[in-house]
Enzyme design. Structure first.
Site: not given
Ligand SMILES: *Cc1c(COP(=O)(O)O)cnc(C)c1O
Length: 404
Positions: A60, A190
């Protein structure tokens, strides 16, 4: 580790011999499919957790396959960039988006975003971050003065999209970056609809680039992922927040996404060329009211796209408007035989989406009209098929709407 080591069958099953990592580089990216990494001794474990030595402890926090994927996209986005940039891998585009926003905002922060914003990003700003005291202003992303006027002392970032859905408006990065720089806030872009094979916002003044790698980067509609690229300092903050929120990219998915990168420029060049051919063909159809594609000289952002994008590349998403509003758009989509009806974009298959009932379903007619979106708008993500076949398919599908 030999026949006579005295260990029992269950111990043997768990502690099998492992290969020593070979000296030679494999051509394929090694997949570190593991949740955790072992240490020689507890001192090494402690040193790594304290940041005194490099390495991995838990996937993680960091995984070599996921990091290799993010570093590869950073390398593509860094073309033409002077400063060092790095990437952070994510399990999806929305994991990337929400983590960047969480990393850069605190209670009371203010975000400026374009009115034509990806629905998921709009949702995070208006229904998640608003609960933590973050406020967002949505302005016309093409109106740089409106962006400047929206600045407040609490503004934490300016958000932009390289190509807006469904109008294919192009973000004016040099102007937006000047506004952001003067205000001392980062410009976050984005760039999913463009991909690094069309445009690299970091070279045009952006501070961070976010991708849904699910789209062009993966390119085969079979894997989800995301990535954020920016300066070492910005990505360090994004990395800490990702490790907390847990949107970690799985090693197998990282492998698939990395594999797609070698053909990204080839795929996207072909998709862009087919999109232009399709946009031109649709423009000549009596049953098509408007075609929204920045590769067409009639698009309001054609000149800007020609300046900011790579030569002859205007992206591969085309929108067009038919008569009859939602019913007209649905009729054309339903009549298509080759192009498929699906969400997502950027893959090998050409996909159709009637926007008023899908990506923009939350907007009623009046709101759609204010946003400049006709209810009869259809979005096409142009795939890798022969463009002649796609043109023929849409021509026959257009017979489903009455001529005007
Ligand atoms: C798809 C998409 C996202 C979200 O990415 P996921 O991988 O679906 O989470 C964000 N921004 C844009 C522009 C997208 O098209």
């Amino acid at each position: 580790m030999t026949a006579g080591d005295g260990r029992g069958p269950h111990t043997r099953a768990v502690h099998t011999p492992r290969p020593v990592p070979p000296e030679q580089q494999p051509l394929g990216l090694p997949v570190y499919r593991t949740a955790a990494f072992a240490f020689r001794d507890s001192g090494e474990f402690a040193d790594l957790l304290a940041g005194r030595i490099p390495g991995y402890s838990y996937s993680r926090e960091g995984n070599p396959t996921a990091e290799a994927f993010a570093a590869a996209v950073a390398y593509l986005e860094a073309f033409g960039v002077e400063d060092d940039v790095v990437g952070e891998p994510f399990s999806s585009g929305m994991a990337a988006t929400s983590t960047v926003l969480m990393a850069l905002c605190r209670a009371g922060a203010h975000v400026i975003a374009p009115r034509q914003l990806y629905g998921g990003t709009y949702g995070v700003l208006t229904t998640l971050l608003d609960r933590f005291g973050v406020r967002a202003d949505f302005v016309d992303g093409r109106d740089v003065e409106a962006v400047r006027a929206a600045l407040r002392p609490e503004t934490a970032l300016i958000w932009a999209e390289t190509l807006a859905n469904p109008t294919m408006a192009v973000a004016d990065f040099p102007s937006l970056a000047a506004v952001a720089r003067a205000a001392g806030v980062p410009l976050v872009v984005d760039s999913t609809f463009a991909s690094p094979a069309v445009c690299r916002p970091l070279a045009l003044g952006a501070d961070a680039v976010v991708h849904s790698a699910t789209k062009y980067i993966g390119g085969h509609s079979d894997v989800m992922g995301g990535v954020v690229i920016g300066s070492r300092e910005l990505i360090a903050a994004v990395h800490r927040t990702r490790a907390q929120l847990g949107g970690s990219l799985a090693p197998d998915d990282a492998f698939l996404l990395h594999r797609g990168l070698a053909t990204l420029p080839l795929r996207v060049a072909r998709q862009c060329a087919s999109a232009l051919a399709l946009a031109e063909a649709l423009s000549a159809e009596a049953r098509v009211r408007t075609v929204l594609y920045p590769g067409l000289p009639a698009h309001p952002d054609h000149a800007l796209a020609a300046k900011l994008f790579d030569p002859d590349r205007y992206g591969a998403v085309v929108s067009f408007v038919v008569a009859g509003g939602r019913a007209g758009a649905a009729a054309v989509c339903d009549a298509a035989r080759l192009a498929m009806i699906a969400s997502s974009l950027g893959g090998a298959h050409t996909l159709l989406s009637p926007v008023a009932t899908t990506t923009h379903r939350q907007l009623d007619d009046a709101t759609l009209e204010r946003a400049g979106i006709d209810a009869g708008t259809i979005r096409i993500s142009v795939g890798l098929e022969d463009p002649e076949d796609l043109i023929a398919d849409l021509r026959q599908a257009l017979a489903a709407v009455p001529a005007e």
